[in-house]
Design a protein around this motif. Structure first.
Motif, PDB file in Angstrom:
ATOM      1  N   THR A  60      47.554 101.924   9.344  1.00 31.65           N
ATOM      2  CA  THR A  60      46.969 102.193  10.661  1.00 31.65           C
ATOM      3  C   THR A  60      45.535 101.689  10.740  1.00 31.65           C
ATOM      4  O   THR A  60      45.149 101.010  11.694  1.00 31.65           O
ATOM      5  N   THR A  61      44.723 102.019   9.717  1.00 30.50           N
ATOM      6  CA  THR A  61      43.300 101.646   9.778  1.00 30.50           C
ATOM      7  C   THR A  61      43.127 100.132   9.637  1.00 30.50           C
ATOM      8  O   THR A  61      42.198  99.562  10.186  1.00 30.50           O
ATOM      9  N   GLY A 111      45.292  98.016  10.886  1.00 28.03           N
ATOM     10  CA  GLY A 111      45.659  97.528  12.216  1.00 28.03           C
ATOM     11  C   GLY A 111      44.505  97.672  13.204  1.00 28.03           C
ATOM     12  O   GLY A 111      44.356  96.879  14.133  1.00 28.03           O
ATOM     13  N   GLU A 112      43.666  98.696  12.973  1.00 24.58           N
ATOM     14  CA  GLU A 112      42.537  98.930  13.890  1.00 24.58           C
ATOM     15  C   GLU A 112      41.274  98.236  13.398  1.00 24.58           C
ATOM     16  O   GLU A 112      40.211  98.390  13.980  1.00 24.58           O
ATOM     17  N   ARG A 113      41.382  97.516  12.293  1.00 25.12           N
ATOM     18  CA  ARG A 113      40.192  96.935  11.671  1.00 25.12           C
ATOM     19  C   ARG A 113      39.375  96.136  12.689  1.00 25.12           C
ATOM     20  O   ARG A 113      39.895  95.261  13.368  1.00 25.12           O
ATOM     21  N   SER A 114      38.118  96.466  12.754  1.00 29.64           N
ATOM     22  CA  SER A 114      37.263  95.772  13.721  1.00 29.64           C
ATOM     23  C   SER A 114      37.232  94.290  13.385  1.00 29.64           C
ATOM     24  O   SER A 114      36.992  93.908  12.244  1.00 29.64           O
TER      25      SER A 114
END
Length: 296
Positions: free
Chosen positions: A205-206, A208-211
């Motif tokens: 999840t994190t 996928g959200e990586r800036s």
């Protein structure tokens, strides 16, 4: 020529905890109740089993391929002077000794680059911070890479400038020193779970959200003991309770990753020598070479 933020880089969690001093008082990172309990030496022995997350010294980790170091530091309350120590429940070695050990490796390997992430500070006022920052500067001097746009920082860039060290400093004082990168350039989301399936889901999840906007990224492939975990397995310690059993699954997740803008960057683990962790992470970069070849 690729940005370092697009490469797969092996790191260690609580990198300094290979040696902690069970004879010293418990650190200011612990709750008051634990500090009281820890007056009993047996309690400190048990704490050591849960505080140690690495077996290898900095030099051994560097020789084994680790290039990102997760660092927590503290003054020793009651001690005269401003000496700063590594800390994880119990006090570790002096930060200065660790920095010198790393610098001597870099002297021998002028093309190697390391990331030092100072992300937790305890019992430190501004004068302690200035003392520590001076120490960092005197350890590495011209090897320190000043803050730059993350995308510009490639190995070629570092070699041309003869830089070898990026320092991330999670405290507002970073603004006063051009060689301190802000902590928000090195996000390291933490799953805080004992469940390996929840951990892997969190990592996905994190990621996928990586800036995509100019930061490095740490995937913390680690399980965190809860109080009841420690209570149930007091004598066994972290390695025997959580790490041994779950490392193979974590390593399989690592093997399935791909570096790049949308992929993994830095991956950290406990007890990095138990499996072929560093080599597995580094090998992911071969995927970038394959991509490059197929493009040409």
């Amino acid at each position: 020529s690729l940005p370092l933020s697009n490469l797969a880089i092996p790191g260690s969690h609580d990198s300094f905890s290979y040696w902690v001093d069970e004879k010293s008082p418990v650190g200011p990172d612990q709750a008051t109740a634990i500090k009281r309990l820890a007056r009993i030496s047996l309690v400190r022995k048990i704490m050591k089993k849960w505080s140690v997350t690495q077996n290898l010294t900095f030099k051994e980790q560097l020789e084994g391929g680790i290039r990102y170091f997760d660092l927590r530091v503290s003054s020793k309350p009651g001690e005269i002077g401003q000496e700063i120590y590594f800390i994880h429940g119990l006090f570790g070695i002096k930060v200065w000794d660790g920095l010198k050990e790393m610098n001597s490796f870099l002297e021998q390997h002028p093309k190697e680059v390391i990331f030092l992430d100072f992300n937790h500070f305890y019992a430190m006022d501004d004068s302690h911070h200035h003392f520590l920052i001076k120490r960092i500067h005197s350890a590495f001097e011209s090897k320190l890479c000043c803050v730059e746009c993350v995308e510009y920082v490639t190995l070629l860039y570092m070699w041309e400038k003869k830089h070898q060290v990026l320092i991330f400093y999670h405290h507002p004082l970073y603004q006063e020193y051009p060689f301190l990168w802000p902590g928000n350039k090195m996000p390291a989301p933490w799953a805080n779970t004992t469940n390996v399936h929840k951990l892997l889901q969190f990592l996905e999840t994190t990621l996928g959200e990586r800036s995509r906007y100019g930061t490095f990224h740490v995937s913390q492939a680690i399980l965190t003991p809860r109080v009841k975990t420690i209570a149930r397995h007091l004598i066994r310690g972290l390695k025997n309770t959580l790490v041994h059993r779950n490392l193979p699954m974590i390593l399989n997740w690592v093997k399935a990753q791909k570096p790049g803008v949308m992929g993994v960057n830095i991956i950290t683990s406990d007890f990095v020598e138990l499996v072929d962790f560093a080599a597995t992470v580094i090998a992911l970069n071969d995927l970038l070479l394959e991509e490059d070849e197929s493009a040409t």
